[in-house]
Design an enzyme around this catalytic site. Structure first.
Site, mmCIF file in Angstrom:
data_model
loop_
_atom_site.group_PDB
_atom_site.id
_atom_site.type_symbol
_atom_site.label_atom_id
_atom_site.label_comp_id
_atom_site.label_asym_id
_atom_site.label_seq_id
_atom_site.Cartn_x
_atom_site.Cartn_y
_atom_site.Cartn_z
ATOM 1 N N ILE A 1 -5.974 8.567 0.970
ATOM 2 C CA ILE A 1 -4.789 9.298 0.486
ATOM 3 C C ILE A 1 -5.163 10.739 0.116
ATOM 4 O O ILE A 1 -4.473 11.389 -0.657
ATOM 5 C CB ILE A 1 -4.107 8.594 -0.715
ATOM 6 N N ASP A 2 -6.289 11.207 0.680
ATOM 7 C CA ASP A 2 -6.757 12.558 0.334
ATOM 8 C C ASP A 2 -5.699 13.622 0.625
ATOM 9 O O ASP A 2 -5.496 14.550 -0.165
ATOM 10 C CB ASP A 2 -8.065 12.876 1.077
ATOM 11 N N LEU A 3 -4.979 13.483 1.734
ATOM 12 C CA LEU A 3 -3.971 14.507 2.081
ATOM 13 C C LEU A 3 -2.819 14.499 1.076
ATOM 14 O O LEU A 3 -2.281 15.556 0.727
ATOM 15 C CB LEU A 3 -3.426 14.271 3.498
ATOM 16 N N ARG B 1 0.810 -1.204 0.000
ATOM 17 C CA ARG B 1 0.000 0.000 0.000
ATOM 18 C C ARG B 1 0.854 1.269 0.000
ATOM 19 O O ARG B 1 0.497 2.279 -0.581
ATOM 20 C CB ARG B 1 -0.943 -0.011 1.197
ATOM 21 N N ARG C 1 6.844 -8.890 5.782
ATOM 22 C CA ARG C 1 6.839 -7.496 5.300
ATOM 23 C C ARG C 1 7.755 -6.617 6.154
ATOM 24 O O ARG C 1 8.223 -5.575 5.679
ATOM 25 C CB ARG C 1 5.418 -6.916 5.356
ATOM 26 N N ILE D 1 -4.614 6.265 15.731
ATOM 27 C CA ILE D 1 -4.149 6.426 14.342
ATOM 28 C C ILE D 1 -4.912 5.522 13.365
ATOM 29 O O ILE D 1 -5.437 5.998 12.363
ATOM 30 C CB ILE D 1 -2.631 6.151 14.220
ATOM 31 N N ARG E 1 -7.356 3.651 5.121
ATOM 32 C CA ARG E 1 -6.122 4.414 4.839
ATOM 33 C C ARG E 1 -6.258 5.321 3.622
ATOM 34 O O ARG E 1 -5.658 5.076 2.561
ATOM 35 C CB ARG E 1 -4.926 3.465 4.693
HETATM 36 C C1 UD1 Z 1 3.155 5.284 8.060
HETATM 37 C C2 UD1 Z 1 3.910 4.009 8.302
HETATM 38 C C3 UD1 Z 1 3.125 3.111 9.212
HETATM 39 C C4 UD1 Z 1 2.808 3.850 10.485
HETATM 40 C C5 UD1 Z 1 2.112 5.164 10.185
HETATM 41 C C6 UD1 Z 1 1.838 6.020 11.427
HETATM 42 C C7 UD1 Z 1 5.200 3.648 6.273
HETATM 43 C C8 UD1 Z 1 5.379 2.814 5.071
HETATM 44 N N1 UD1 Z 1 4.140 3.352 7.026
HETATM 45 O O1 UD1 Z 1 1.963 4.961 7.393
HETATM 46 O O2 UD1 Z 1 3.886 1.964 9.503
HETATM 47 O O3 UD1 Z 1 1.925 3.039 11.236
HETATM 48 O O4 UD1 Z 1 2.912 5.928 9.294
HETATM 49 O O5 UD1 Z 1 3.031 6.331 12.071
HETATM 50 O O6 UD1 Z 1 5.996 4.525 6.586
HETATM 51 N N2 UD1 Z 1 -4.686 9.737 6.660
HETATM 52 C C9 UD1 Z 1 -5.730 10.371 6.018
HETATM 53 N N3 UD1 Z 1 -5.518 10.856 4.763
HETATM 54 C C10 UD1 Z 1 -4.319 10.743 4.138
HETATM 55 C C11 UD1 Z 1 -3.262 10.080 4.796
HETATM 56 C C12 UD1 Z 1 -3.482 9.582 6.066
HETATM 57 O O7 UD1 Z 1 -6.815 10.492 6.549
HETATM 58 O O8 UD1 Z 1 -4.191 11.198 2.987
HETATM 59 C C13 UD1 Z 1 -4.893 9.170 8.013
HETATM 60 C C14 UD1 Z 1 -4.827 7.646 8.015
HETATM 61 O O9 UD1 Z 1 -6.049 7.064 7.698
HETATM 62 C C15 UD1 Z 1 -4.430 7.364 9.443
HETATM 63 C C16 UD1 Z 1 -3.519 8.533 9.770
HETATM 64 O O10 UD1 Z 1 -3.827 9.567 8.842
HETATM 65 O O11 UD1 Z 1 -5.535 7.399 10.293
HETATM 66 C C17 UD1 Z 1 -2.041 8.194 9.744
HETATM 67 O O12 UD1 Z 1 -1.644 7.882 8.460
HETATM 68 P P1 UD1 Z 1 -0.169 8.191 7.929
HETATM 69 O O13 UD1 Z 1 0.643 8.920 8.938
HETATM 70 O O14 UD1 Z 1 -0.330 8.763 6.576
HETATM 71 O O15 UD1 Z 1 0.405 6.742 7.867
HETATM 72 P P2 UD1 Z 1 1.101 6.051 6.656
HETATM 73 O O16 UD1 Z 1 2.021 7.015 5.982
HETATM 74 O O17 UD1 Z 1 0.062 5.333 5.838
#
Ligand code: UD1
Length: 417
Positions: free
Chosen positions: A123-125, A92, A398, A328, A121
């Site tokens: 990816i809007d941000l 992902r 992984r 989270i 999860r």
């Molecule tokens: C990364 C890590 C993961 C870790 C997480 C939090 C990698 C490959 N993965 O995941 O192991 O658990 O950080 O420290 O580095 N969110 C939104 N919109 C977005 C992006 C995120 O709503 O566009 C939300 C997600 O649903 C979640 C939160 O933000 O609730 C945290 O996500 P994010 O910090 O982006 O985690 P990842 O980068 O996916």
């Protein structure tokens, strides 16, 4: 080899050298897309997620070679701009390639990553931020079509949540953009600083990584470089929790103690003695573990969500009740039903889990629901009396290199078959 068998009840005792951080090496591999020439990256763990990232690089036209834990990527002739659906599904976090591909090729076509084991999860941000840098994004039939015919341009970006992946994508897109980008509300995880260090070595100008304001002044191009990935703080937390749960002693070699401060604090609350000596962290478990009243997972420098499941497994055998508040990822507690098979007493309500410590766990047949949940099962199995069979261990592959070898070295009775 599809399952792990563990005969529990042995105290872990010894030393483990930490692997390179999975969550650092993935964005750094994505960053090599930006460099016309060789990137030499040391301390790369051998993990299925890393293999997935290498497949993407090869698909894009980069030359990739690996010797032991060093990976050399030469992106001089990189010409691809698409990531096919099957590669997006394999991992992902492939979404972190978007910023780098868009910056290098002025276009990118990716399939939209679906949900994963931890919930939707979104990816809007990522997409909103990249749009602010001038990337035009349309979604059609599950595909993201992205283009920036005139290149990307620096901008002021305010993140409403300090998303790790979004912060990485913005940095990757901004390092060669025209002008300056400021990320307000950036993620502060050590892996963000590691990415910035790699890029700065290659001639980028990324300032403030590790704080909530990151300033990226665009440069015309990056040059070949060499970098060593930081140690994996979640692997560190996993071995510390496993050792504490079994009543043993461990020394982690090559650790960065400042990266695991909240985890060490929770372990000290549970009665463990922790000693720090430069790049070594040692833990001596108490005769019986005490409860940890409450652990709240938070963005860095708070308690990391990825260390939640391993510590939850440890607390199933602590005296009294402990509480987790998961802030989270909504599906972290999927592992709870599997932990209950060992006789653990855990009650969940939404984002809250209460763990009522029990005197003993009993071996069971269980399956991994996700990577860190899988680590929790390994910990429960190491504590449990009798034999445990853990299925769906591809989740563990992984993120944990040499898991069975390391645990065998610490005295566990564990085999993969
Ligand atoms: C990364 C890590 C993961 C870790 C997480 C939090 C990698 C490959 N993965 O995941 O192991 O658990 O950080 O420290 O580095 N969110 C939104 N919109 C977005 C992006 C995120 O709503 O566009 C939300 C997600 O649903 C979640 C939160 O933000 O609730 C945290 O996500 P994010 O910090 O982006 O985690 P990842 O980068 O996916």
């Amino acid at each position: 080899m599809s399952k792990i068998l563990i005969n529990g009840g042995k105290k872990l005792n010894g030393a483990v050298r930490l692997q390179g951080a999975k969550n650092s090496v993935l964005p750094i591999l994505a960053a090599t897309v930006l460099i016309r020439g060789e990137s030499v990256i040391h301390n790369c763990p051998s993990l299925s997620d890393v293999e997935a990232a290498l497949k993407i690089l090869r698909h894009l036209g980069a030359e990739v070679t690996r010797q032991n834990d060093s990976i050399v990527v030469n992106s001089s002739n990189l010409s691809g701009f698409t990531i096919p659906d099957e590669l997006m599904r394999e991992m992902r976090s492939s979404i972190v390639f978007l910023g780098a591909i868009a910056a290098r090729m002025q276009k990118a076509v990716l399939s939209s990553p679906g949900g994963c084991e931890l919930g939707p999860r979104p990816i809007d941000l990522h997409l909103e931020s990249l749009s602010e840098l001038g990337l035009h994004i349309t979604e059609e039939g599950g595909k993201l079509n992205c283009s920036a015919e005139n290149g990307l341009t620096g901008s002021n970006i305010h993140l409403s949540f300090p998303s790790v992946g979004a912060t990485e994508n913005i940095i990757l897109a901004a390092v060669t953009a025209m002008g300056t980008t400021v990320i307000h509300g950036a993620a502060r995880e050590p892996e963000i600083s590691d990415l910035a260090d790699f890029l700065n070595r290659a001639g980028a100008n990324v300032q403030g990584a590790g704080s909530d304001t990151i300033v990226i002044s665009g440069v015309i191009k990056l040059h070949p470089t060499e970098h060593t990935v930081i140690p994996d703080r979640i692997e560190a937390a996993t071995y510390l929790a496993a050792t504490a749960a079994t009543g043993g002693k461990i020394t982690l070699l090559g650790a960065i103690p400042a990266h695991i401060t909240p985890v060490m604090k929770a372990l000290e609350t549970s009665g463990c003695e922790i000693r720090v000596n430069n790049r070594e962290v040692s833990l001596i478990a108490p005769v019986s573990l005490k409860r940890v009243p409450v652990i709240r997972t938070l963005p860095h420098p708070g308690f990391p969500t990825d260390a939640g499941s391993p510590l939850m497994a440890m607390l199933t055998v602590a005296e009294g009740s402990s509480m987790f508040v998961e802030n989270i990822f909504e599906n972290r507690f999927r592992i709870v039903d599997e932990l209950k098979r060992f006789g653990a007493k855990i009650y969940t309500n939404g984002r809250v889990a209460v763990i009522e410590g029990v005197k003993k766990l009993t071996g069971a047949t269980v399956e991994c629901t996700d990577l860190r949940g899988g680590a929790a099962l390994v910990i429960a199995a190491l504590v449990a009396q009798g034999e445990t069979q853990i299925d769906k261990i591809f989740h563990l592959d992984r993120g944990y290199e040499r898991l069975t070898e390391n645990l065998t070295g610490l005295g566990a009775l564990i085999e993969r078959c």
